[in-house]
Each structure stands twice: as structure tokens, then as C-alpha cells.
Enzyme design. Structure first.
Site, PDB file in Angstrom:
ATOM      1  CB  SER A 121      32.811  51.372  35.992  1.00 49.29           C
ATOM      2  OG  SER A 121      33.494  51.583  34.135  1.00 49.29           O
ATOM      3  CG  LEU A 122      37.920  49.684  39.471  1.00 43.31           C
ATOM      4  CD1 LEU A 122      39.276  48.130  39.106  1.00 43.31           C
ATOM      5  CD2 LEU A 122      37.996  49.663  40.627  1.00 43.31           C
ATOM      6  CG  ASN A 182      45.134  45.566  48.015  1.00 40.71           C
ATOM      7  OD1 ASN A 182      45.758  45.660  46.722  1.00 40.71           O
ATOM      8  ND2 ASN A 182      43.852  45.168  47.820  1.00 40.71           N
ATOM      9  CE  LYS A 244      43.170  41.645  45.703  1.00 39.39           C
ATOM     10  NZ  LYS A 244      43.346  42.077  44.146  1.00 39.39           N
ATOM     11  CG  HIS A 258      41.101  40.051  41.657  1.00 40.21           C
ATOM     12  ND1 HIS A 258      41.367  41.420  42.759  1.00 40.21           N
ATOM     13  CD2 HIS A 258      39.633  40.728  40.851  1.00 40.21           C
ATOM     14  CE1 HIS A 258      40.310  41.777  41.735  1.00 40.21           C
ATOM     15  NE2 HIS A 258      39.646  41.287  41.257  1.00 40.21           N
ATOM     16  NE  ARG A 318      27.076  78.105  18.079  1.00 43.88           N
ATOM     17  CZ  ARG A 318      28.426  78.326  17.807  1.00 43.88           C
ATOM     18  NH1 ARG A 318      28.997  77.858  19.586  1.00 43.88           N
ATOM     19  NH2 ARG A 318      28.725  79.356  17.109  1.00 43.88           N
ATOM     20  CD  GLU A 366      36.598  66.705  27.236  1.00 43.16           C
ATOM     21  OE1 GLU A 366      36.639  67.685  26.837  1.00 43.16           O
ATOM     22  OE2 GLU A 366      36.850  66.040  27.450  1.00 43.16           O
TER      23      GLU A 366
END
Length: 620
Positions: A121-122, A182, A244, A258, A318, A366
């Protein structure tokens, strides 16, 4: 820079081309995979693995060894080929790529003994690498370094720049980010194509020492690694211009390749470029043995002091979480806290004040907060507690999801849950968080209701190997339990029990107190109600729930400061589904809430004692 010898250049080029051949062969055998994304990085991998990085093939995840993160996880064939070249994997091993019975998966996971975090998951690798580098520099104080190889396409992800900002702020000069530019993405050219100067300028603007190299030129790469090694006070980004499918005739730098295997007959042209050096000639440098010994075995992490409250004291869970975190940090220097500029609301600041060296401020980012925490726990170096408003963990849900794929030992504490936070309004109210964390495979979800149970939940969390969520509340509520009360994972507490009970009320957090108030009101009318504090939402205590549900006539009412989907009502319903004729009615927040006083909101949205009493009377 001194020029390299022809022999070393030839040896490294041969290693790169052998790795290209292996990547083509394994994807051809699998009939799927990403050979072109792999071959663009062949020289990068060869120069790193066989001239720059320090590691031991006999112990690839040694605490002393350099770390390598393949953020562009789809290019894992080149990583598998590198470990084949190093002698850890056999060619037969890598030819099992993507088979159901093989750990040589389509994207790498820590099922393999040389993978620290799952990628694919890039945009997440640099955060994890930054977490490792922070621990290496500031906690381990060791000489190991961290290398993160990214694709150019994934630099469009905002998490990359959150991580870059973090790495620069903390002057992580033991971190090297490499961008394999690439040019081609999955469906078209990337945003920037081969405009490597833009990548250089962006990383430089974030405070990196930044270099542009020809990513297929061994000498330029070796010089870049030397510059990175000698750069102090800032991380280095190496922007490598590549093609590539490099080395594959008729495929290199062409569209529409790809994720597709290429014909094996393309291998001959690559082999024709071999200089004649043999596999195994190049070996990695051994790491310096300077990372301290760490022992974090399950059950050994205890608070320095037990809870110290009086029944009836008004304390927010908390705040009790912050107290417990500080106690854990005091007792064990490897318990660390991370926060996103909410530490004075989550109360993680108590650890900062007690043990500043065990606290990492991640600012309002986050995704990076969770990614850094995942990196920090790798190789068992720390037990990280990441804290923020529970609603904001939704921003980092992909990082949490991938943390589970990484088998990460991560603790998340989310405060400001439900309508009971009051006037801040719905943007700050976590009403989906139980659903999010319950959905994570192997997760544990605690929902303590008072200060004693909150401290004990925090201590239990430190001793669970996996992703743990602690749901903490903003209102200060009365202490229910004695300090000596024992709490266990997956065990509920029965707070009211009478042989005349005719209904079971189940709550957690603020709604547990509403259940108790409702039970008092019902008792005045001659109706006796059993009240259960769930404590752990996952795993849920089905045995206790079913036992008391049957005892009271199979009538159960759950009450939660959460939306219906994925919350307590659904968890309880699933737990009793096979237990006969038990009926469950759920009171929950049914619509998007609004600002207002906490008690008024709890009543307005149907989860107050008044509504519970009505639900009991209407339960036929």
C-alpha cells in the site's frame, strides 16, 4: 570521490543483471508480478546490498544490522533476487513466488525472516523507516542505518511528506530515502515523469541533503551512498533517474508493461552483458555489534506502582491512561509514547514529563504517527503507545491495516470518544472507532470505564503481542473499582446481580454509568436489572453475557456512545447468536450529532438512563 575499480564495477553490474534475470524468471513462473518495476532498481539494490549495507545473512533481522524497507512493495522480485544473490534464498525458493504454499508473496510480509514491515500500500515505507531510524539514533544509540526505496509514483501520497518532515525535524542522518524515478506508473506516466530536479527540490525543501544520480550507473550510486554516509545532521534523499524495465529489450521505458511478466527469451540479451564474475563473489559487510540487548517478553511489563484511587473519585479514563503510561515508562525504558500534538488532551504528556527521552512528538500528521510507531516496534526494540483523538485514527486506517499485515506490536490510545465529549461537536467525536479497530485481524479492543480499569487495561495492552486499541473518555466519572481489582483480557465485570433480575444491561465507558443509574431507577419501580461492564470489546466475554442473559429471561439491552455499525450492540449480538432465544436491543447514537453539553447530548441521542428505563419497559 575516488573512482571505483573496473573489477568492482563489473562485479556489481553482473550482480544487478543476475538479479534482473531472477526477477524475470520468478514472475514468468508465477505468470504474474512486476518485473519491470523490479529491473529499474537492479543497480540500486546491487550497490546497496553488496557494497554499502551492513548485515549478516545468518541473521538478517539482527538488532545490529542495517534496515532496508522496500516501500514500492510490488517490486519485491528484485528484493527476493537480492537475498538470493546474498545466499539467503535459493533459486528454487524465489521461483515459488506468489504460490499459495510459499512465503515468497506478491508483496513482502514479515512471514519472511528478512522483512520488517509489510509494504505494497504505497506511501507508507518512509514513515516506518523514519520510526526505525529514530529508535536507532535516539533510543538504541547504535550505528545501524535505515534505507528506504520508494517509487516515484508513490511520492504523490501525502504520507511521504509527513514522513519527510518528521525525519528532517529529528535530524535523522542515519536514514537514506531513495526514489526510483522510472517515469511510468501503473496506467500512465507519473505526475512528474523524469523531472528529477522537482523531486530534488521537494526533498531539499523538507530539509534533506538531496542528490540526483543515474540510477543505472554503479559509480554514481556508490558515490551517493558515500555522501549519505558522511552527511551529519540531516537525512539524505537519493533521486535515481531510471527506466522501467531497464535491460529488457523492447520493454524498457515502454507503456503497458506494469504488472505483467515478460517472455523468458528476453533473458538472453541480459546474460550477454555479463562480465564473467560469479555469484557469491560479493558479500555484505558485517554489522557493528552495538545495539543494546532488549528483553520485552510477554508478561514482563508492569507498572511501577498500582492504581491509587478512592471509590467515587472523579477521574477521566484518558487521564488514568496517561498515569498508567508514565508508570510503564518509568518501569521499562523501552515503553515509548507517541502523539500528534494532542498530548495535553490524551494525557500522554504524563510520560513526556516523567521520561522525555521515551516520548516522540509526531505533530498533526496521524498517518505518520502510526507509521513511525510501526517502525519503532520492529525487531522488538520498543513497545510503542500511539495516542490521539480516537476520531483521528481514521486518517491512518490504512497504516493500521498494514500494521496488521506486518504483525505489528502496536498500542493505540484514542480519547474524545462519542457524543459525551460535548461542545466540540461531531468532527471531534469518535463514533466509528470500535468498528475500525474490531475489524483489524488479531486486534484487542479495551473500553475501560473508570480510572482503575483504565490503568489495568493499559498495563495489559503492553503485554499483548499485537495491535491493541484503548478507548478512553473525556468526562471525569466516579471510580467504580477497588485498586486491587483484577482485570483480564476478554473478561467482563458484573456490577449488579440479583436473583430477581429480569433484564441485562450492558454498557462501557459513560454508558455504563447510565446503565447503573437506570438500574437504580428501575429498582424503585420493583424491576431488577443485572449490569455488566464489558471492559474488553474484543475478545468479548460471551460466556458471562450468555450466562446472565439466560438467567434474566433472555432480555439484553446494550448501550453505547458509538454508531450502531461495528459497535457494542453488534458485538454482543454476534456473541449470543448461537445461544438460543436471547434477544438483544441496542441503544446507540443513530444520527450525526451536534455540539452541546455532554449530559444533554447523551440524553438527546438516546443513550441516557431515561432512555434505558423506557427501553426496559418496552421490551416485550
Amino acid at each position: 570521490m575516488a573512482p571505483i575499480s573496473a573489477d568492482l564495477r563489473n562485479d556489481l553490474e553482473d550482480a544487478a543483471n543476475r538479479m534482473r534475470v531472477s526477477a524475470i524468471e520468478m514472475t514468468s513462473a508465477a505468470k504474474s508480478g512486476h518485473p519491470t518495476s523490479s529491473t529499474s532498481a537492479a543497480e540500486i539494490m546491487a550497490t546497496l546490498f553488496f557494497n554499502e549495507m551492513k548485515y549478516d545473512v545468518a541473521e538478517p533481522k539482527s538488532p545490529h544490522a542495517d534496515r532496508f524497507i522496500l516501500s514500492k512493495g510490488h517490486a519485491c522480485p528484485i528484493l527476493y533476487a537480492a537475498w538470493e544473490e546474498a545466499g539467503l534464498l535459493s533459486h528454487q525458493d524465489v521461483l515459488s513466488l506468489r504460490r499459495i504454499d510459499s512465503d515468497i508473496e506478491g508483496h513482502p510480509t514479515p512471514r519472511l525472516n528478512f522483512i520488517d514491515v509489510a509494504t505494497g500500500s504505497l506511501g507508507q515505507g518512509l514513515s516506518c523507516a523514519a520510526g526505525m531510524a529514530y529508535v536507532g539514533k535516539n533510543i538504541d544509540k547504535a550505528s545501524y542505518r535505515v534505507f528506504c526505496l520508494m517509487g516515484d509514483g508513490e511520492s504523490a501520497e501525502g504520507a511521504v511528506w509527513e514522513a519527510a518532515s518528521f525525519a528532517s525535524h529529528y535530524q535523522l542522518d542515519n536514514l537514506v530515502a531513495i526514489v526510483d524515478v522510472n517515469r511510468l506508473g501503473q496506467s500512465q506516466e507519473t505526475q512528474l515523469g523524469h523531472h528529477v530536479e522537482v523531486y530534488r527540490d521537494r526533498f531539499a525543501a523538507f530539509g534533506f541533503n538531496t542528490l540526483i544520480v543515474d540510477g543505472h550507473n554503479v559509480e554514481e550510486l556508490l558515490n551517493a551512498w558515500e555522501v549519505a554516509r558522511n552527511t551529519k545532521g540531516k537525512p539524505t534523499a537519493v533521486i535515481a533517474r531510471t527506466f522501467k524495465g531497464q535491460g529488457i529489450e523492447g520493454v524498457a521505458n515502454e507503456d503497458n508493461w506494469h504488472g505483467k511478466p515478460v517472455p523468458n527469451d528476453k533473458i538472453d540479451a541480459i546474460k550477454a552483458r555479463f562480465h564473467g564474475s560469479s555469484k557469491g563473489k560479493l558479500t555484505a559487510q558485517k554489522p557493528t555489534q552495538d545495539a543494546p540487548l532488549v528483553d520485552l517478553h510477554i508478561g514482563s511489563i508492569k507498572m511501577s506502582d498500582p492504581p491509587a484511587y478512592k471509590k467515587g473519585d472523579k477521574v477521566a479514563t484518558r487521564a488514568a491512561y496517561g498515569t498508567a503510561l508514565a508508570k510503564l515508562g518509568k518501569a521499562n525504558p523501552r515503553v515509548i509514547g507517541l502523539d500528534g500534538d494532542t498530548k495535553n488532551s490524551t494525557y500522554s504528556e504524563k510520560l513526556l514529563k516523567e521520561r522525555p527521552s521515551q516520548f516522540i512528538e509526531c505533530f498533526i500528521a496521524e498517518q505518520n504517527l502510526v507509521g513511525v510507531a510501526v517502525g519503532a516496534q520492529c525487531r522488538g526494540r520498543t513497545i510503542p503507545f500511539a495516542s490521539t483523538f480516537a476520531a483521528f485514527f481514521s486518517r491512518a486506517y490504512d497504516q493500521l491495516r498494514m500494521g496488521a499485515v506486518s504483525f505489528a506490536n502496536l498500542k493505540c490510545a484514542g480519547s474524545h470518544v462519542g457524543v459525551s465529549i460535548g461542545e466540540d461537536g461531531p468532527s471531534q467525536m469518535a463514533l466509528e472507532d470500535l468498528a475500525m479497530f474490531r475489524a483489524i485481524p488479531g486486534s484487542t479492543v479495551f473500553y475501560p470505564s473508570d480510572a482503575v480499569s483504565a490503568e489495568r487495561a493499559t498495563e495489559l495492552a503492553a503485554n499483548i503481542n499485537g495491535i491493541v486499541f484503548l478507548r478512553t473518555g473525556r468526562p471525569a466519572l466516579g471510580v467504580l473499582y477497588e485498586n486491587e481489582e483484577k482485570f483480564e483480557v476478554g473478561k467482563a465485570k458484573v456490577l449488579r446481580e440479583n436473583e430477581k433480575d429480569s433484564v441485562l444491561l450492558i454498557g462501557a465507558g459513560v454508558t455504563l454509568y447510565e446503565c447503573l443509574k437506570a438500574a437504580d431507577e428501575l429498582a424503585k419501580e420493583g424491576v431488577s436489572a443485572c449490569v455488566i461492564d464489558l471492559f474488553t470489546i474484543k475478545p468479548i466475554d460471551a460466556e458471562t453475557i450468555i450466562k446472565h442473559a439466560k438467567r434474566v429471561g433472555n432480555k439484553v439491552i446494550t448501550v453505547e456512545d458509538h454508531y450502531a455499525a461495528g459497535g457494542i450492540g453488534e458485538a454482543v449480538s454476534a456473541a449470543v447468536a448461537d445461544a438460543g432465544s436471547i434477544r438483544v436491543r441496542s441503544l446507540c447514537v443513530a444520527t450525526v450529532p451536534r455540539s452541546g453539553p455532554p449530559d444533554d447530548l447523551v440524553d438527546l441521542f438516546g443513550i441516557s438512563a431515561r432512555h434505558i428505563v423506557t427501553a426496559v419497559k418496552n421490551f416485550h
